[in-house]
Design an enzyme around this catalytic site. Structure first.
Site, PDB file in Angstrom:
ATOM      1  N   LYS A   1       0.845  -1.209   0.000  1.00 46.41           N
ATOM      2  CA  LYS A   1       0.000   0.000   0.000  1.00 46.41           C
ATOM      3  C   LYS A   1       0.874   1.251   0.000  1.00 46.41           C
ATOM      4  CE  LYS A   1       0.476   1.837   4.366  1.00 46.41           C
ATOM      5  NZ  LYS A   1       1.684   2.554   4.449  1.00 46.41           N
TER       6      LYS A   1
ATOM      7  N   GLY B   1       7.684   1.632   4.388  1.00 43.13           N
ATOM      8  CA  GLY B   1       6.464   2.444   4.446  1.00 43.13           C
ATOM      9  C   GLY B   1       5.428   1.958   3.454  1.00 43.13           C
ATOM     10  N   LEU B   2       5.577   0.682   3.018  1.00 45.99           N
ATOM     11  CA  LEU B   2       4.667   0.115   2.012  1.00 45.99           C
ATOM     12  C   LEU B   2       3.811  -1.010   2.589  1.00 45.99           C
ATOM     13  CD1 LEU B   2       7.252  -0.041  -0.927  1.00 45.99           C
ATOM     14  CD2 LEU B   2       5.406   1.626  -0.643  1.00 45.99           C
TER      15      LEU B   2
ATOM     16  N   ASP C   1      -1.931  -1.180  10.212  1.00 47.99           N
ATOM     17  CA  ASP C   1      -2.221  -1.193   8.769  1.00 47.99           C
ATOM     18  C   ASP C   1      -2.832  -2.510   8.299  1.00 47.99           C
ATOM     19  OD1 ASP C   1      -1.252   1.345   8.239  1.00 47.99           O
ATOM     20  OD2 ASP C   1       0.773   0.643   7.760  1.00 47.99           O
TER      21      ASP C   1
HETATM   22  O1  C5P Z   1       0.692  -0.666  14.655  1.00 46.86           O
HETATM   23  P1  C5P Z   1       2.074  -0.757  14.095  1.00 46.86           P
HETATM   24  O2  C5P Z   1       2.888  -1.837  14.739  1.00 46.86           O
HETATM   25  O3  C5P Z   1       2.117  -0.831  12.605  1.00 46.86           O
HETATM   26  O4  C5P Z   1       2.782   0.617  14.482  1.00 46.86           O
HETATM   27  C1  C5P Z   1       4.179   0.799  14.478  1.00 46.86           C
HETATM   28  C2  C5P Z   1       4.535   2.021  15.330  1.00 46.86           C
HETATM   29  O5  C5P Z   1       4.027   3.200  14.712  1.00 46.86           O
HETATM   30  C3  C5P Z   1       3.921   2.014  16.706  1.00 46.86           C
HETATM   31  O6  C5P Z   1       4.783   1.375  17.622  1.00 46.86           O
HETATM   32  C4  C5P Z   1       3.794   3.501  17.032  1.00 46.86           C
HETATM   33  O7  C5P Z   1       5.022   4.019  17.491  1.00 46.86           O
HETATM   34  C5  C5P Z   1       3.536   4.116  15.652  1.00 46.86           C
HETATM   35  N1  C5P Z   1       2.097   4.376  15.421  1.00 46.86           N
HETATM   36  C6  C5P Z   1       1.467   5.413  16.091  1.00 46.86           C
HETATM   37  N2  C5P Z   1       0.122   5.628  15.862  1.00 46.86           N
HETATM   38  C7  C5P Z   1      -0.567   4.883  14.973  1.00 46.86           C
HETATM   39  C8  C5P Z   1       0.069   3.848  14.265  1.00 46.86           C
HETATM   40  C9  C5P Z   1       1.414   3.618  14.505  1.00 46.86           C
HETATM   41  O8  C5P Z   1       2.076   6.107  16.902  1.00 46.86           O
HETATM   42  N3  C5P Z   1      -1.858   5.134  14.790  1.00 46.86           N
END
Ligand code: C5P
Length: 318
Positions: free
Chosen positions: A11, A103-104, A141
């Site tokens: 994505k 970032g994908l 995501d």
């Molecule tokens: O949820 P995910 O593991 O993909 O998120 C990675 C990091 O991105 C989280 O540990 C957090 O630091 C940051 N994040 C955030 N707010 C979100 C999604 C991600 O701060 N809504």
């Protein structure tokens, strides 16, 4: 043995606005997520040894419990122990094509494919929203990656509103192989620099999240107006990633010299994409970028926006 082969698209973010903090340490977001044709392939095969086993053709990713795909399988084992006992373990093979830590959502889409694949292998018949709920437990995501296409994503990123699909739009995607950006670093740095601008009260947070539904870029998406979409693209995380990673800024500046509709970093980077009005234009831009930056550490792809998430490519059942 029963097996499934799934296609797991990457994505990009057409829009990423950070609007506030959350009590769980995450951020309140307003995003527009878009699936692209660049995809991993995931093979799932039932085994009779009651084990989850993961392997990959890429040396860049771990194949132990730290891999999101493994954690997705583990979650299914925890949630459906009877099915695990009945159908046995699963051998998962990841054929990586999506650049890692880019970032994908490469790791997220693999995990989404594992949830969809195990649902099929174990004949669970889960609905899309049940799969999305499981996905939200694993990462922000991953719910989007299940259904894919074009969608508004709010709250942590897991509340999805599908938008009309975008077709016929091509992108050139650029990423330095050896460069990666930690998503947690990007969000935490953003908080320390811009936390004072965050919306604090719940009512205004919800209103800001809802406002994206009637925003300019959503209207442009509804009209399928690629030129307008490109002009309204936005990513707050560029404010922290571009100053820290000059190579990412350089990619944006290079793209901007060519015949593109617009350019933006995807997610927390470091991949950068350029929206182009045709495949031919995208191929020309890719060639020009390669001439300008002959460094073979730079990966360049031409791909297009698509209207779906995880898909079954083939199945074998006896
Ligand atoms: O949820 P995910 O593991 O993909 O998120 C990675 C990091 O991105 C989280 O540990 C957090 O630091 C940051 N994040 C955030 N707010 C979100 C999604 C991600 O701060 N809504």
């Amino acid at each position: 043995m029963r097996s499934y082969t799934l296609i797991a698209p990457a994505k990009i973010n057409l829009y990423l606005e950070i609007i506030g903090d959350r009590h769980d340490g995450y951020h309140e977001l307003a995003m527009i997520l878009q699936s692209i044709e660049l995809a991993d392939q995931i093979d799932l095969e039932a085994n009779d040894v009651q084990l989850i086993r993961l392997r990959s053709d890429s040396k860049e990713i771990p194949v132990d419990k730290s891999n999101l795909a493994y954690r997705a399988a583990d979650l299914m084992v925890q949630e459906f122990p009877d099915s695990f006992a009945t159908y046995g373990g699963v051998d998962i093979t990841l054929h990586k094509r999506i650049p890692v830590a880019a970032g994908l959502a490469g790791g997220s889409t693999d995990a989404a494919a594992v949830l969809v694949g195990i649902d099929l292998l174990w004949k669970l018949g889960l609905t899309k929203s049940e799969l999305e709920e499981l996905a939200a437990q694993l990462g922000s995501d991953i719910p989007f990656c299940i259904g894919g296409g074009t969608a508004i994503a709010t709250r942590r990123g897991e509340i999805l509103s599908p938008l009309s699909g975008l077709g016929g739009i091509y992108i050139v995607l650029a990423k330095y192989r050896s460069l990666s950006v930690s998503t947690a670093w990007a969000y935490n740095t953003y908080r320390s620099l811009f936390g004072h601008t965050y919306i604090k009260d719940t009512e205004n947070l919800a209103a800001r999240g809802n406002a994206v539904h009637s925003g300019d870029i959503v209207q442009a998406i509804t009209r399928q107006d690629a030129t307008e979409i490109a002009q309204k693209m936005h990513n707050d995380l560029e404010k922290v990633v571009l100053p820290e990673y000059p190579q990412v800024l350089q990619l944006k500046e290079s793209f901007a010299k060519y015949d593109i509709l617009g350019t933006m970093m995807s997610g927390s980077g470091p991949s950068v994409f350029a929206l182009c009005e045709s495949q031919e234009k995208a191929e020309q831009v890719k060639l020009s970028m390669r001439e300008e930056i002959p460094n073979m550490d730079l990966e360049l792809f031409v791909t297009r926006l698509i209207t779906h998430g995880i898909q079954v490519k083939s199945q074998f059942a006896i």
